[in-house]
Design a protein around this motif. Structure first.
Motif, PDB file in Angstrom:
ATOM      1  N   ILE A 124       0.842  -1.201   0.000  1.00  0.00           N
ATOM      2  CA  ILE A 124       0.000   0.000   0.000  1.00  0.00           C
ATOM      3  C   ILE A 124       0.875   1.249   0.000  1.00  0.00           C
ATOM      4  CG2 ILE A 124      -1.681   1.318   1.346  1.00  0.00           C
ATOM      5  CD1 ILE A 124      -2.815  -1.369   2.318  1.00  0.00           C
ATOM      6  N   ARG A 125       1.927   1.252   0.811  1.00  0.00           N
ATOM      7  CA  ARG A 125       2.836   2.400   0.839  1.00  0.00           C
ATOM      8  C   ARG A 125       3.592   2.536  -0.484  1.00  0.00           C
ATOM      9  NH1 ARG A 125       2.907   3.673   6.602  1.00  0.00           N
ATOM     10  NH2 ARG A 125       4.516   5.241   6.321  1.00  0.00           N
ATOM     11  N   GLN A 126       3.886   1.393  -1.095  1.00  0.00           N
ATOM     12  CA  GLN A 126       4.623   1.419  -2.356  1.00  0.00           C
ATOM     13  C   GLN A 126       3.777   2.028  -3.471  1.00  0.00           C
ATOM     14  OE1 GLN A 126       7.733   0.386  -2.133  1.00  0.00           O
ATOM     15  NE2 GLN A 126       8.409   0.543  -4.248  1.00  0.00           N
ATOM     16  N   ILE A 127       2.482   1.788  -3.454  1.00  0.00           N
ATOM     17  CA  ILE A 127       1.602   2.428  -4.437  1.00  0.00           C
ATOM     18  C   ILE A 127       1.706   3.938  -4.320  1.00  0.00           C
ATOM     19  CG2 ILE A 127      -0.810   2.802  -5.107  1.00  0.00           C
ATOM     20  CD1 ILE A 127      -1.371  -0.101  -4.262  1.00  0.00           C
ATOM     21  N   ALA A 128       1.676   4.429  -3.076  1.00  0.00           N
ATOM     22  CA  ALA A 128       1.803   5.870  -2.858  1.00  0.00           C
ATOM     23  C   ALA A 128       3.153   6.376  -3.354  1.00  0.00           C
ATOM     24  CB  ALA A 128       1.612   6.193  -1.380  1.00  0.00           C
ATOM     25  N   ARG A 129       4.213   5.612  -3.110  1.00  0.00           N
ATOM     26  CA  ARG A 129       5.552   6.050  -3.513  1.00  0.00           C
ATOM     27  C   ARG A 129       5.701   6.108  -5.027  1.00  0.00           C
ATOM     28  NH1 ARG A 129      10.628   3.799  -5.004  1.00  0.00           N
ATOM     29  NH2 ARG A 129      12.343   5.117  -4.254  1.00  0.00           N
ATOM     30  N   GLU A 130       5.246   5.070  -5.716  1.00  0.00           N
ATOM     31  CA  GLU A 130       5.527   4.963  -7.145  1.00  0.00           C
ATOM     32  C   GLU A 130       4.482   5.616  -8.038  1.00  0.00           C
ATOM     33  OE1 GLU A 130       7.142   1.488  -8.916  1.00  0.00           O
ATOM     34  OE2 GLU A 130       7.668   0.573  -7.001  1.00  0.00           O
ATOM     35  N   TRP A 131       3.226   5.662  -7.576  1.00  0.00           N
ATOM     36  CA  TRP A 131       2.175   6.042  -8.516  1.00  0.00           C
ATOM     37  C   TRP A 131       1.265   7.169  -8.017  1.00  0.00           C
ATOM     38  CZ3 TRP A 131       2.324   4.779 -13.449  1.00  0.00           C
ATOM     39  CH2 TRP A 131       3.097   3.669 -13.823  1.00  0.00           C
ATOM     40  N   SER A 132       1.732   7.958  -7.058  1.00  0.00           N
ATOM     41  CA  SER A 132       0.938   9.105  -6.622  1.00  0.00           C
ATOM     42  C   SER A 132       1.814  10.350  -6.570  1.00  0.00           C
ATOM     43  CB  SER A 132       0.316   8.858  -5.240  1.00  0.00           C
ATOM     44  OG  SER A 132       1.247   9.095  -4.204  1.00  0.00           O
ATOM     45  N   SER A 133       1.169  11.506  -6.583  1.00  0.00           N
ATOM     46  CA  SER A 133       1.918  12.757  -6.464  1.00  0.00           C
ATOM     47  C   SER A 133       2.595  12.856  -5.102  1.00  0.00           C
ATOM     48  CB  SER A 133       0.984  13.948  -6.687  1.00  0.00           C
ATOM     49  OG  SER A 133      -0.082  13.930  -5.755  1.00  0.00           O
ATOM     50  N   ALA A 134       2.056  12.155  -4.091  1.00  0.00           N
ATOM     51  CA  ALA A 134       2.677  12.166  -2.767  1.00  0.00           C
ATOM     52  C   ALA A 134       4.072  11.551  -2.796  1.00  0.00           C
ATOM     53  CB  ALA A 134       1.797  11.420  -1.767  1.00  0.00           C
ATOM     54  N   GLY A 135       4.310  10.620  -3.715  1.00  0.00           N
ATOM     55  CA  GLY A 135       5.613   9.969  -3.810  1.00  0.00           C
ATOM     56  C   GLY A 135       6.594  10.667  -4.731  1.00  0.00           C
ATOM     57  N   GLU A 136       6.177  11.785  -5.327  1.00  0.00           N
ATOM     58  CA  GLU A 136       7.031  12.459  -6.301  1.00  0.00           C
ATOM     59  C   GLU A 136       8.383  12.894  -5.740  1.00  0.00           C
ATOM     60  OE1 GLU A 136       6.694  16.009  -9.671  1.00  0.00           O
ATOM     61  OE2 GLU A 136       5.007  15.584  -8.330  1.00  0.00           O
ATOM     62  N   PRO A 137       8.450  13.435  -4.503  1.00  0.00           N
ATOM     63  CA  PRO A 137       9.775  13.811  -3.988  1.00  0.00           C
ATOM     64  C   PRO A 137      10.751  12.644  -3.914  1.00  0.00           C
ATOM     65  CG  PRO A 137       8.046  14.843  -2.678  1.00  0.00           C
ATOM     66  CD  PRO A 137       7.365  13.862  -3.589  1.00  0.00           C
ATOM     67  N   GLU A 342      30.015   9.030 -10.058  1.00  0.00           N
ATOM     68  CA  GLU A 342      29.830   8.440  -8.729  1.00  0.00           C
ATOM     69  C   GLU A 342      29.542   9.561  -7.746  1.00  0.00           C
ATOM     70  OE1 GLU A 342      32.107   5.175  -5.853  1.00  0.00           O
ATOM     71  OE2 GLU A 342      33.237   6.284  -7.369  1.00  0.00           O
ATOM     72  N   ARG A 343      28.412   9.436  -7.041  1.00  0.00           N
ATOM     73  CA  ARG A 343      28.071  10.473  -6.063  1.00  0.00           C
ATOM     74  C   ARG A 343      27.064   9.928  -5.057  1.00  0.00           C
ATOM     75  NH1 ARG A 343      25.511  12.128 -10.971  1.00  0.00           N
ATOM     76  NH2 ARG A 343      23.263  12.514 -10.816  1.00  0.00           N
ATOM     77  N   LYS A 344      26.792  10.746  -4.021  1.00  0.00           N
ATOM     78  CA  LYS A 344      25.827  10.392  -2.992  1.00  0.00           C
ATOM     79  C   LYS A 344      24.542  11.179  -3.195  1.00  0.00           C
ATOM     80  CE  LYS A 344      29.472   9.495   0.421  1.00  0.00           C
ATOM     81  NZ  LYS A 344      30.059   9.916   1.730  1.00  0.00           N
ATOM     82  N   ILE A 345      23.410  10.500  -2.940  1.00  0.00           N
ATOM     83  CA  ILE A 345      22.104  11.128  -3.080  1.00  0.00           C
ATOM     84  C   ILE A 345      21.278  10.833  -1.838  1.00  0.00           C
ATOM     85  CG2 ILE A 345      19.920  11.099  -4.361  1.00  0.00           C
ATOM     86  CD1 ILE A 345      21.482  10.424  -6.871  1.00  0.00           C
ATOM     87  N   ASP A 346      20.736  11.849  -1.222  1.00  0.00           N
ATOM     88  CA  ASP A 346      19.867  11.682  -0.061  1.00  0.00           C
ATOM     89  C   ASP A 346      18.432  11.419  -0.516  1.00  0.00           C
ATOM     90  OD1 ASP A 346      21.932  12.111   1.726  1.00  0.00           O
ATOM     91  OD2 ASP A 346      21.582  14.273   1.827  1.00  0.00           O
ATOM     92  N   SER A 347      17.804  10.419   0.102  1.00  0.00           N
ATOM     93  CA  SER A 347      16.429  10.096  -0.277  1.00  0.00           C
ATOM     94  C   SER A 347      15.731   9.354   0.855  1.00  0.00           C
ATOM     95  CB  SER A 347      16.404   9.216  -1.537  1.00  0.00           C
ATOM     96  OG  SER A 347      15.080   8.855  -1.880  1.00  0.00           O
ATOM     97  N   LYS A 348      14.447   9.540   0.916  1.00  0.00           N
ATOM     98  CA  LYS A 348      13.593   8.742   1.803  1.00  0.00           C
ATOM     99  C   LYS A 348      13.003   7.588   1.001  1.00  0.00           C
ATOM    100  CE  LYS A 348      12.359  12.664   4.774  1.00  0.00           C
ATOM    101  NZ  LYS A 348      13.106  13.732   4.096  1.00  0.00           N
ATOM    102  N   TYR A 349      12.295   6.677   1.709  1.00  0.00           N
ATOM    103  CA  TYR A 349      11.689   5.526   1.023  1.00  0.00           C
ATOM    104  C   TYR A 349      10.370   5.167   1.703  1.00  0.00           C
ATOM    105  CZ  TYR A 349      11.426   1.209  -1.659  1.00  0.00           C
ATOM    106  OH  TYR A 349      11.034   0.215  -2.523  1.00  0.00           O
ATOM    107  N   THR A 350       9.288   5.269   0.964  1.00  0.00           N
ATOM    108  CA  THR A 350       7.913   5.010   1.436  1.00  0.00           C
ATOM    109  C   THR A 350       7.660   5.684   2.787  1.00  0.00           C
ATOM    110  OG1 THR A 350       8.444   2.874   2.483  1.00  0.00           O
ATOM    111  CG2 THR A 350       7.744   2.818   0.181  1.00  0.00           C
ATOM    112  N   THR A 351       8.076   6.917   2.881  1.00  0.00           N
ATOM    113  CA  THR A 351       7.969   7.653   4.134  1.00  0.00           C
ATOM    114  C   THR A 351       6.640   8.392   4.221  1.00  0.00           C
ATOM    115  OG1 THR A 351      10.358   7.945   4.311  1.00  0.00           O
ATOM    116  CG2 THR A 351       9.001   9.518   5.499  1.00  0.00           C
TER     117      THR A 351
END
Length: 370
Positions: A124-137, A342-351
Protein backbone atom coordinates in the motif's frame (compact mmCIF):
# COMPACT_ATOMS: atom_id res chain seq x y z
CA UNK A 1 7.70 -17.50 -10.97
CA UNK A 2 8.14 -18.38 -7.34
CA UNK A 3 9.31 -21.28 -5.23
CA UNK A 4 7.44 -20.31 -2.05
CA UNK A 5 5.97 -23.17 -0.06
CA UNK A 6 2.30 -23.63 0.72
CA UNK A 7 0.77 -24.09 4.16
CA UNK A 8 -2.78 -24.66 5.25
CA UNK A 9 -4.56 -24.82 1.90
CA UNK A 10 -4.63 -28.50 1.19
CA UNK A 11 -8.37 -28.99 0.98
CA UNK A 12 -9.92 -31.85 -0.96
CA UNK A 13 -10.15 -30.33 -4.44
CA UNK A 14 -9.10 -33.40 -6.38
CA UNK A 15 -12.57 -33.90 -7.82
CA UNK A 16 -13.28 -30.36 -8.97
CA UNK A 17 -9.82 -28.80 -9.64
CA UNK A 18 -6.84 -29.81 -11.74
CA UNK A 19 -3.55 -30.46 -10.00
CA UNK A 20 -2.23 -27.35 -8.29
CA UNK A 21 1.32 -26.39 -9.23
CA UNK A 22 3.82 -24.52 -7.06
CA UNK A 23 3.18 -21.13 -8.68
CA UNK A 24 -0.54 -21.32 -7.97
CA UNK A 25 0.14 -22.41 -4.39
CA UNK A 26 2.52 -19.47 -3.91
CA UNK A 27 -0.03 -17.10 -5.43
CA UNK A 28 -2.74 -18.34 -3.06
CA UNK A 29 -0.57 -17.47 -0.07
CA UNK A 30 -0.24 -13.92 -1.36
CA UNK A 31 -3.96 -13.70 -2.16
CA UNK A 32 -4.72 -14.83 1.40
CA UNK A 33 -2.49 -12.12 2.86
CA UNK A 34 -4.13 -9.40 0.77
CA UNK A 35 -7.60 -10.58 1.73
CA UNK A 36 -6.72 -10.81 5.43
CA UNK A 37 -6.13 -7.05 5.50
CA UNK A 38 -9.65 -6.28 6.70
CA UNK A 39 -9.44 -8.77 9.57
CA UNK A 40 -6.00 -7.38 10.47
CA UNK A 41 -7.41 -3.86 10.62
CA UNK A 42 -10.47 -4.90 12.60
CA UNK A 43 -8.24 -6.51 15.21
CA UNK A 44 -6.24 -3.30 15.55
CA UNK A 45 -9.45 -1.27 15.96
CA UNK A 46 -10.77 -3.65 18.61
CA UNK A 47 -7.49 -3.34 20.45
CA UNK A 48 -7.77 0.45 20.38
CA UNK A 49 -11.28 0.26 21.87
CA UNK A 50 -10.12 -2.19 24.52
CA UNK A 51 -7.29 0.12 25.54
CA UNK A 52 -9.72 3.00 26.02
CA UNK A 53 -12.04 0.93 28.17
CA UNK A 54 -9.17 0.01 30.48
CA UNK A 55 -8.11 3.55 31.39
CA UNK A 56 -9.86 5.53 34.18
CA UNK A 57 -13.26 7.05 33.38
CA UNK A 58 -12.00 10.59 33.89
CA UNK A 59 -9.30 9.94 31.31
CA UNK A 60 -11.87 8.51 28.90
CA UNK A 61 -13.87 11.73 29.31
CA UNK A 62 -10.79 13.78 28.44
CA UNK A 63 -10.36 11.79 25.25
CA UNK A 64 -13.98 12.65 24.49
CA UNK A 65 -15.99 11.73 21.43
CA UNK A 66 -13.14 12.80 19.17
CA UNK A 67 -11.26 9.57 19.85
CA UNK A 68 -14.27 7.38 19.09
CA UNK A 69 -15.03 9.42 15.98
CA UNK A 70 -11.46 8.84 14.85
CA UNK A 71 -11.89 5.09 15.26
CA UNK A 72 -15.08 5.25 13.17
CA UNK A 73 -13.21 7.17 10.47
CA UNK A 74 -10.39 4.63 10.53
CA UNK A 75 -12.89 1.78 10.10
CA UNK A 76 -14.47 3.46 7.07
CA UNK A 77 -11.08 3.91 5.43
CA UNK A 78 -10.10 0.37 6.33
CA UNK A 79 -13.17 -0.87 4.47
CA UNK A 80 -12.28 1.28 1.47
CA UNK A 81 -8.68 0.04 1.41
CA UNK A 82 -9.92 -3.53 1.59
CA UNK A 83 -12.24 -3.00 -1.37
CA UNK A 84 -9.27 -1.65 -3.34
CA UNK A 85 -7.09 -4.61 -2.40
CA UNK A 86 -9.80 -7.02 -3.53
CA UNK A 87 -10.00 -5.20 -6.86
CA UNK A 88 -6.23 -5.32 -7.26
CA UNK A 89 -6.07 -9.03 -6.42
CA UNK A 90 -8.91 -10.05 -8.73
CA UNK A 91 -7.53 -8.03 -11.62
CA UNK A 92 -3.87 -8.85 -11.08
CA UNK A 93 -4.29 -12.58 -10.65
CA UNK A 94 -6.57 -12.64 -13.68
CA UNK A 95 -3.84 -11.07 -15.80
CA UNK A 96 -1.55 -13.99 -14.98
CA UNK A 97 -3.86 -16.33 -16.87
CA UNK A 98 -6.56 -18.90 -16.22
CA UNK A 99 -4.19 -21.29 -14.48
CA UNK A 100 -3.54 -18.74 -11.74
CA UNK A 101 -7.26 -18.15 -11.22
CA UNK A 102 -7.07 -21.43 -9.33
CA UNK A 103 -5.47 -19.49 -6.49
CA UNK A 104 -8.75 -17.63 -5.96
CA UNK A 105 -10.84 -20.79 -6.18
CA UNK A 106 -8.75 -22.80 -3.73
CA UNK A 107 -8.29 -19.91 -1.30
CA UNK A 108 -8.99 -20.83 2.33
CA UNK A 109 -9.01 -17.77 4.66
CA UNK A 110 -6.48 -17.99 7.49
CA UNK A 111 -4.01 -15.81 9.37
CA UNK A 112 -0.91 -15.06 7.26
CA UNK A 113 2.58 -14.90 8.71
CA UNK A 114 3.68 -11.52 10.09
CA UNK A 115 6.09 -11.25 7.17
CA UNK A 116 3.30 -11.66 4.63
CA UNK A 117 1.07 -9.17 6.43
CA UNK A 118 3.93 -6.69 6.51
CA UNK A 119 4.28 -7.06 2.75
CA UNK A 120 0.61 -6.17 2.25
CA UNK A 121 1.07 -2.98 4.29
CA UNK A 122 4.29 -2.09 2.47
CA UNK A 123 2.57 -2.66 -0.90
CA UNK A 124 0.00 0.00 0.00
CA UNK A 125 2.84 2.40 0.84
CA UNK A 126 4.62 1.42 -2.36
CA UNK A 127 1.60 2.43 -4.44
CA UNK A 128 1.80 5.87 -2.86
CA UNK A 129 5.55 6.05 -3.51
CA UNK A 130 5.53 4.96 -7.14
CA UNK A 131 2.18 6.04 -8.52
CA UNK A 132 0.94 9.10 -6.62
CA UNK A 133 1.92 12.76 -6.46
CA UNK A 134 2.68 12.17 -2.77
CA UNK A 135 5.61 9.97 -3.81
CA UNK A 136 7.03 12.46 -6.30
CA UNK A 137 9.78 13.81 -3.99
CA UNK A 138 11.14 10.28 -3.46
CA UNK A 139 10.98 9.51 -7.18
CA UNK A 140 12.64 12.81 -8.05
CA UNK A 141 15.50 12.07 -5.66
CA UNK A 142 16.58 8.73 -7.17
CA UNK A 143 14.69 8.14 -10.43
CA UNK A 144 15.33 11.55 -12.00
CA UNK A 145 19.17 11.23 -11.91
CA UNK A 146 18.84 7.92 -13.78
CA UNK A 147 16.57 9.42 -16.42
CA UNK A 148 18.79 12.47 -16.82
CA UNK A 149 21.90 10.29 -17.27
CA UNK A 150 20.18 8.20 -19.94
CA UNK A 151 19.05 11.33 -21.75
CA UNK A 152 22.64 12.54 -21.70
CA UNK A 153 23.95 9.22 -23.01
CA UNK A 154 21.27 8.90 -25.68
CA UNK A 155 20.22 12.43 -26.69
CA UNK A 156 18.62 11.44 -30.02
CA UNK A 157 15.03 10.62 -29.07
CA UNK A 158 14.30 9.15 -32.50
CA UNK A 159 16.80 6.35 -31.85
CA UNK A 160 16.01 5.52 -28.23
CA UNK A 161 13.65 2.70 -29.21
CA UNK A 162 16.77 0.74 -30.24
CA UNK A 163 18.22 1.02 -26.72
CA UNK A 164 17.28 -2.01 -24.63
CA UNK A 165 17.12 -1.33 -20.89
CA UNK A 166 16.69 -4.03 -18.26
CA UNK A 167 15.30 -2.96 -14.86
CA UNK A 168 15.50 -5.74 -12.23
CA UNK A 169 13.67 -5.29 -8.96
CA UNK A 170 11.21 -3.03 -10.75
CA UNK A 171 8.62 -3.13 -7.97
CA UNK A 172 5.36 -1.61 -9.19
CA UNK A 173 6.89 -0.69 -12.53
CA UNK A 174 7.03 3.11 -12.29
CA UNK A 175 10.70 3.59 -13.17
CA UNK A 176 10.43 1.12 -16.04
CA UNK A 177 7.29 2.91 -17.26
CA UNK A 178 8.95 6.33 -17.06
CA UNK A 179 11.94 5.07 -19.06
CA UNK A 180 9.57 3.65 -21.66
CA UNK A 181 7.75 6.99 -21.77
CA UNK A 182 11.12 8.61 -22.52
CA UNK A 183 11.38 6.49 -25.66
CA UNK A 184 13.53 3.55 -24.56
CA UNK A 185 12.67 -0.13 -24.98
CA UNK A 186 12.37 -1.45 -21.43
CA UNK A 187 11.99 -4.81 -19.74
CA UNK A 188 11.16 -4.75 -16.04
CA UNK A 189 11.80 -7.73 -13.80
CA UNK A 190 10.25 -8.49 -10.42
CA UNK A 191 10.20 -11.52 -8.13
CA UNK A 192 7.71 -10.50 -5.44
CA UNK A 193 4.19 -11.72 -6.14
CA UNK A 194 2.86 -8.83 -4.06
CA UNK A 195 4.51 -6.42 -6.47
CA UNK A 196 3.63 -8.40 -9.59
CA UNK A 197 -0.08 -8.68 -8.80
CA UNK A 198 -0.31 -5.00 -7.93
CA UNK A 199 1.72 -3.81 -10.90
CA UNK A 200 -0.56 -5.77 -13.22
CA UNK A 201 -3.45 -3.67 -11.96
CA UNK A 202 -1.53 -0.39 -12.08
CA UNK A 203 -0.09 -0.88 -15.56
CA UNK A 204 -3.20 -2.34 -17.18
CA UNK A 205 -6.27 -1.58 -15.09
CA UNK A 206 -5.97 2.18 -14.55
CA UNK A 207 -7.72 4.19 -17.26
CA UNK A 208 -7.46 7.78 -16.04
CA UNK A 209 -5.35 9.96 -13.80
CA UNK A 210 -6.09 9.83 -10.05
CA UNK A 211 -8.86 7.31 -10.66
CA UNK A 212 -8.46 5.48 -7.35
CA UNK A 213 -7.88 6.33 -3.69
CA UNK A 214 -6.08 4.66 -0.80
CA UNK A 215 -5.51 5.65 2.81
CA UNK A 216 -1.97 4.41 3.55
CA UNK A 217 -1.51 6.05 6.96
CA UNK A 218 -4.59 5.03 8.99
CA UNK A 219 -2.51 2.90 11.36
CA UNK A 220 0.36 5.40 11.72
CA UNK A 221 -0.53 6.30 15.30
CA UNK A 222 2.98 6.99 16.55
CA UNK A 223 4.73 10.23 15.59
CA UNK A 224 1.50 11.70 14.23
CA UNK A 225 0.73 15.42 14.29
CA UNK A 226 -3.03 15.09 13.91
CA UNK A 227 -5.90 12.69 13.27
CA UNK A 228 -6.34 14.36 9.89
CA UNK A 229 -2.82 13.38 8.87
CA UNK A 230 -3.61 9.74 9.64
CA UNK A 231 -6.81 9.85 7.59
CA UNK A 232 -5.56 11.72 4.53
CA UNK A 233 -6.12 10.12 1.13
CA UNK A 234 -3.63 9.34 -1.62
CA UNK A 235 -5.00 9.24 -5.17
CA UNK A 236 -3.39 7.24 -7.94
CA UNK A 237 -2.12 6.93 -10.62
CA UNK A 238 -0.65 10.40 -11.07
CA UNK A 239 0.26 9.28 -14.59
CA UNK A 240 -2.02 6.92 -16.40
CA UNK A 241 -0.35 3.97 -18.16
CA UNK A 242 -3.45 3.21 -20.21
CA UNK A 243 -1.69 1.85 -23.29
CA UNK A 244 -3.20 4.43 -25.64
CA UNK A 245 0.11 5.46 -27.18
CA UNK A 246 0.19 2.64 -29.68
CA UNK A 247 2.33 4.54 -32.20
CA UNK A 248 5.49 4.06 -30.16
CA UNK A 249 8.35 2.12 -31.75
CA UNK A 250 9.79 1.13 -28.39
CA UNK A 251 8.83 -2.00 -26.47
CA UNK A 252 7.72 -2.39 -22.87
CA UNK A 253 7.35 -5.60 -20.89
CA UNK A 254 7.46 -6.98 -17.35
CA UNK A 255 8.89 -10.42 -16.62
CA UNK A 256 8.34 -12.40 -13.43
CA UNK A 257 11.07 -14.41 -11.79
CA UNK A 258 14.31 -14.50 -9.88
CA UNK A 259 16.94 -12.09 -11.20
CA UNK A 260 19.77 -14.62 -10.95
CA UNK A 261 17.87 -17.31 -12.85
CA UNK A 262 16.71 -14.89 -15.54
CA UNK A 263 20.18 -13.46 -16.11
CA UNK A 264 21.70 -16.92 -16.35
CA UNK A 265 19.20 -17.87 -19.05
CA UNK A 266 19.04 -14.57 -20.93
CA UNK A 267 20.35 -15.11 -24.48
CA UNK A 268 20.56 -11.43 -25.49
CA UNK A 269 22.77 -8.89 -23.74
CA UNK A 270 21.35 -5.48 -22.88
CA UNK A 271 22.72 -2.07 -23.69
CA UNK A 272 21.73 -0.69 -20.28
CA UNK A 273 20.94 -2.28 -16.91
CA UNK A 274 19.39 -0.03 -14.28
CA UNK A 275 19.39 -1.14 -10.63
CA UNK A 276 17.40 1.18 -8.36
CA UNK A 277 17.15 0.14 -4.70
CA UNK A 278 18.03 -3.37 -5.80
CA UNK A 279 21.59 -4.67 -5.37
CA UNK A 280 21.15 -5.15 -1.61
CA UNK A 281 18.54 -7.84 -2.33
CA UNK A 282 21.41 -10.20 -3.22
CA UNK A 283 22.32 -13.29 -1.28
CA UNK A 284 25.74 -12.91 -2.88
CA UNK A 285 26.37 -9.41 -4.18
CA UNK A 286 29.47 -10.60 -6.07
CA UNK A 287 27.19 -12.84 -8.12
CA UNK A 288 24.94 -9.87 -8.91
CA UNK A 289 27.92 -7.86 -10.16
CA UNK A 290 29.14 -10.78 -12.26
CA UNK A 291 25.71 -11.34 -13.82
CA UNK A 292 25.23 -7.65 -14.57
CA UNK A 293 28.62 -7.62 -16.30
CA UNK A 294 27.72 -10.69 -18.35
CA UNK A 295 24.29 -9.27 -19.11
CA UNK A 296 25.66 -6.15 -20.79
CA UNK A 297 26.98 -5.95 -24.32
CA UNK A 298 30.49 -4.49 -24.77
CA UNK A 299 30.31 -0.79 -24.05
CA UNK A 300 27.03 -1.28 -22.18
CA UNK A 301 26.13 0.88 -19.20
CA UNK A 302 25.12 -0.04 -15.66
CA UNK A 303 23.38 2.70 -13.66
CA UNK A 304 22.83 2.08 -9.95
CA UNK A 305 21.20 4.01 -7.14
CA UNK A 306 20.30 2.89 -3.64
CA UNK A 307 21.59 1.99 -0.18
CA UNK A 308 23.10 -1.27 1.06
CA UNK A 309 20.40 -2.52 3.42
CA UNK A 310 21.15 -6.19 2.86
CA UNK A 311 17.78 -7.94 2.84
CA UNK A 312 18.95 -11.35 4.05
CA UNK A 313 21.32 -10.22 6.79
CA UNK A 314 20.85 -12.28 9.98
CA UNK A 315 17.96 -14.27 8.47
CA UNK A 316 17.97 -17.89 9.55
CA UNK A 317 18.65 -20.41 6.81
CA UNK A 318 19.44 -17.64 4.30
CA UNK A 319 22.93 -17.00 2.99
CA UNK A 320 24.06 -13.40 2.79
CA UNK A 321 27.32 -11.68 1.91
CA UNK A 322 27.35 -8.11 3.24
CA UNK A 323 30.08 -5.85 1.89
CA UNK A 324 30.69 -2.16 2.55
CA UNK A 325 30.35 0.18 -0.39
CA UNK A 326 34.10 0.54 -0.94
CA UNK A 327 34.47 -3.22 -1.33
CA UNK A 328 31.49 -3.37 -3.67
CA UNK A 329 33.09 -0.77 -5.92
CA UNK A 330 36.48 -2.51 -5.80
CA UNK A 331 34.83 -5.67 -7.10
CA UNK A 332 32.87 -3.70 -9.71
CA UNK A 333 36.16 -2.36 -11.06
CA UNK A 334 37.78 -5.81 -10.85
CA UNK A 335 35.20 -7.14 -13.28
CA UNK A 336 36.33 -4.49 -15.76
CA UNK A 337 33.77 -1.75 -15.28
CA UNK A 338 34.89 1.84 -15.77
CA UNK A 339 33.18 4.23 -13.37
CA UNK A 340 32.15 7.39 -15.23
CA UNK A 341 30.07 9.01 -12.48
CA UNK A 342 29.83 8.44 -8.73
CA UNK A 343 28.07 10.47 -6.06
CA UNK A 344 25.83 10.39 -2.99
CA UNK A 345 22.10 11.13 -3.08
CA UNK A 346 19.87 11.68 -0.06
CA UNK A 347 16.43 10.10 -0.28
CA UNK A 348 13.59 8.74 1.80
CA UNK A 349 11.69 5.53 1.02
CA UNK A 350 7.91 5.01 1.44
CA UNK A 351 7.97 7.65 4.13
CA UNK A 352 4.94 9.30 5.70
CA UNK A 353 6.04 12.85 4.96
CA UNK A 354 3.77 14.28 7.64
CA UNK A 355 5.18 12.09 10.39
CA UNK A 356 7.36 13.33 13.24
CA UNK A 357 9.77 10.52 12.30
CA UNK A 358 11.62 10.89 9.01
CA UNK A 359 14.12 8.19 8.05
CA UNK A 360 16.55 9.13 5.30
CA UNK A 361 19.08 7.14 3.27
CA UNK A 362 22.27 8.37 1.73
CA UNK A 363 22.20 6.41 -1.50
CA UNK A 364 25.11 5.44 -3.72
CA UNK A 365 24.67 6.58 -7.32
CA UNK A 366 27.13 5.41 -9.93
CA UNK A 367 27.41 4.90 -13.66
CA UNK A 368 29.65 2.08 -14.86
CA UNK A 369 30.57 1.19 -18.43
CA UNK A 370 31.58 -2.31 -19.49
Amino acid sequence: MSQESHEGCQEDHEHDEPAVDDDVIATEKVVNAFLFYKKYGQEKILHMLKQVREIPNEHQKLLGETYREQITEVKQRLDHNYSMLKMIVNYGVGMFGENFMQSLRIHQPRRPTPDYMSKVLSTIRQIAREWSSAGEPERDATYTPIIEELRRLFPDQSKRHDIRIFVPGSGLGRLAFDLMSDGFSVEGNEFSLFMLITSCFLLNGCKKKDEFTLYPFIFDKSNSWSYEDQLRPVTFPDRCPDGTQTSRKNLFSMCAGDFVEIMRKSPTPHQVIVTAWFIDTAHNIVEYIELIHKGLEPGGVWINVGPLTYHFEDMKEESSIELPYEEVMRIVRTFGFQITDERKIDSKYTTNHRSMLQNQYTCAFFVARK
